[in-house]
Scaffold this motif. Structure first.
Motif, PDB file in Angstrom:
ATOM      1  N   MET A 107       0.829  -1.192   0.000  1.00  0.00           N
ATOM      2  CA  MET A 107       0.000   0.000   0.000  1.00  0.00           C
ATOM      3  C   MET A 107       0.871   1.253   0.000  1.00  0.00           C
ATOM      4  O   MET A 107       2.044   1.202   0.384  1.00  0.00           O
ATOM      5  N   PRO A 108       0.321   2.397  -0.406  1.00  0.00           N
ATOM      6  CA  PRO A 108       1.119   3.637  -0.442  1.00  0.00           C
ATOM      7  C   PRO A 108       1.704   4.043   0.902  1.00  0.00           C
ATOM      8  O   PRO A 108       2.762   4.679   0.957  1.00  0.00           O
ATOM      9  N   ASP A 109       1.025   3.688   2.019  1.00  0.00           N
ATOM     10  CA  ASP A 109       1.524   4.073   3.338  1.00  0.00           C
ATOM     11  C   ASP A 109       2.512   3.054   3.908  1.00  0.00           C
ATOM     12  O   ASP A 109       2.920   3.168   5.064  1.00  0.00           O
ATOM     13  N   GLY A 110       2.899   2.076   3.115  1.00  0.00           N
ATOM     14  CA  GLY A 110       3.885   1.093   3.560  1.00  0.00           C
ATOM     15  C   GLY A 110       3.295  -0.154   4.182  1.00  0.00           C
ATOM     16  O   GLY A 110       4.027  -1.114   4.451  1.00  0.00           O
ATOM     17  N   THR A 111       1.987  -0.173   4.442  1.00  0.00           N
ATOM     18  CA  THR A 111       1.354  -1.356   5.006  1.00  0.00           C
ATOM     19  C   THR A 111       1.063  -2.371   3.891  1.00  0.00           C
ATOM     20  O   THR A 111       1.237  -2.086   2.703  1.00  0.00           O
ATOM     21  N   THR A 112       0.613  -3.539   4.298  1.00  0.00           N
ATOM     22  CA  THR A 112       0.316  -4.600   3.347  1.00  0.00           C
ATOM     23  C   THR A 112      -1.187  -4.770   3.210  1.00  0.00           C
ATOM     24  O   THR A 112      -1.914  -4.829   4.205  1.00  0.00           O
ATOM     25  N   GLY A 133      -2.888  -0.042  -9.266  1.00  0.00           N
ATOM     26  CA  GLY A 133      -1.485   0.351  -9.330  1.00  0.00           C
ATOM     27  C   GLY A 133      -0.647  -0.043  -8.139  1.00  0.00           C
ATOM     28  O   GLY A 133       0.498   0.404  -8.020  1.00  0.00           O
ATOM     29  N   TYR A 134      -1.159  -0.896  -7.240  1.00  0.00           N
ATOM     30  CA  TYR A 134      -0.391  -1.316  -6.064  1.00  0.00           C
ATOM     31  C   TYR A 134       0.431  -2.557  -6.410  1.00  0.00           C
ATOM     32  O   TYR A 134      -0.110  -3.555  -6.887  1.00  0.00           O
ATOM     33  N   PRO A 135       1.759  -2.513  -6.185  1.00  0.00           N
ATOM     34  CA  PRO A 135       2.608  -3.641  -6.567  1.00  0.00           C
ATOM     35  C   PRO A 135       2.536  -4.783  -5.560  1.00  0.00           C
ATOM     36  O   PRO A 135       2.173  -4.590  -4.392  1.00  0.00           O
ATOM     37  N   LEU A 136       2.859  -5.967  -6.019  1.00  0.00           N
ATOM     38  CA  LEU A 136       2.980  -7.107  -5.124  1.00  0.00           C
ATOM     39  C   LEU A 136       4.128  -6.866  -4.147  1.00  0.00           C
ATOM     40  O   LEU A 136       5.146  -6.260  -4.503  1.00  0.00           O
ATOM     41  N   THR A 137       3.978  -7.338  -2.913  1.00  0.00           N
ATOM     42  CA  THR A 137       5.040  -7.146  -1.918  1.00  0.00           C
ATOM     43  C   THR A 137       6.303  -7.903  -2.315  1.00  0.00           C
ATOM     44  O   THR A 137       7.395  -7.558  -1.859  1.00  0.00           O
ATOM     45  N   ALA A 138       6.159  -8.928  -3.154  1.00  0.00           N
ATOM     46  CA  ALA A 138       7.342  -9.667  -3.608  1.00  0.00           C
ATOM     47  C   ALA A 138       8.204  -8.837  -4.546  1.00  0.00           C
ATOM     48  O   ALA A 138       9.360  -9.200  -4.821  1.00  0.00           O
TER      49      ALA A 138
END
Length: 260
Positions: A107-112, A133-138
């Motif tokens: 997420m934009p705020d750094g959370t998942t 537009g949110y990237p995968l955490t991987a």
């Protein structure tokens, strides 16, 4: 008599909330990965006019009491996380989870954030991102010269590059699951957030630790059953009408009482 007016009012409010939930389910019948919700109700406190078990005479007790309920209220919306239908799309970037688990996005705020919607796309940097537009955490990024992409059932992502017969591994997709998925907080945009009720995420490779497998070229459709929602809508409408009729009846009885 006055109690019946307020009781019926709470009933109408509860059925209105039920209709709101049904409307949202039907509105998202074509939303990828959407999970239907149901409204949960509970009865309000009771007026205890005659205590059950009270003594009426020597060695005699009331077998039943006299309690008058004060209506109903909505206490929760329970989300059903059963598997939706898997539909073939033919798009190599479309992924579906067959079983339990969620894709993890940054997420934009750094959370998942967590989602069942696997209709991914590529952004300007070649990253796999959601429709928002949110990237995968991987952090999976495909080389610009990639000719094709393959995602295995256990989440290994490989890309075929020109001049190289051996596909190159570009990342691994991990899934997350929760002890109480119904406790996740819906954020909109097909995303959920961890909460105290959901518990901590249990992450791992697809196919391990009770997690589902990844299926490429497919998307998970909504688990909303249109026929079931329409039947529930009719029941809600009838219940709303009956509560409205109870208010009219109470009003007529009060008018008759005032004429005495």
């Amino acid at each position: 008599m006055i109690n019946s007016l307020m009781i019926s009012k709470t009933g109408m409010q509860a059925q209105q909330t039920q209709l709101d939930v049904i409307s949202n389910n039907l509105a998202n019948v074509s939303t990828n990965g959407f999970k239907r919700a149901t409204a949960v109700f509970e009865d309000l406190m009771y007026q205890n006019l005659r205590q059950v078990g009270a003594n009426t005479a020597e060695q005699a007790e009331l077998p039943t009491g006299l309690q008058v309920g004060l209506g109903v209220r909505t206490v929760a919306t329970s989300r059903n996380f059963t598997q939706g239908s898997l539909q073939q799309s033919g798009n190599a970037l479309d992924l579906a989870v067959n079983g339990g688990g969620f894709f993890q996005v940054q997420m934009p705020d750094g959370t998942t954030g967590y989602t069942r919607d696997g209709s991914f796309q590529l952004d300007a940097q070649g990253r796999m991102v959601t429709s928002s537009g949110y990237p995968l955490t991987a952090g999976i990024t495909l080389p610009a010269e990639s000719q094709s992409i393959t995602v295995s059932s256990d989440g290994v992502v490989t890309a075929k590059l020109p001049g190289n017969p051996v596909p190159q591994q570009v990342g691994n997709i991990e899934l997350a699951n929760f002890i109480n998925s119904a406790g996740l907080e819906p954020l909109g945009q097909n995303l959920f957030a961890e909460s105290l009720a959901s518990g901590n995420p249990i992450t791992g490779a697809p196919g391990s630790a009770g997690l589902g497998t990844v299926m490429q070229g497919m998307v998970e459709t909504s688990n909303v059953n249109v026929v079931q929602e329409l039947v529930t809508m009719i029941q809600t409408q009838r219940a709303y009408e009956m509560n409205s009729k109870a208010i009219q009846t109470s009003d007529q009885m009060l008018q008759r009482l005032s004429q005495l």
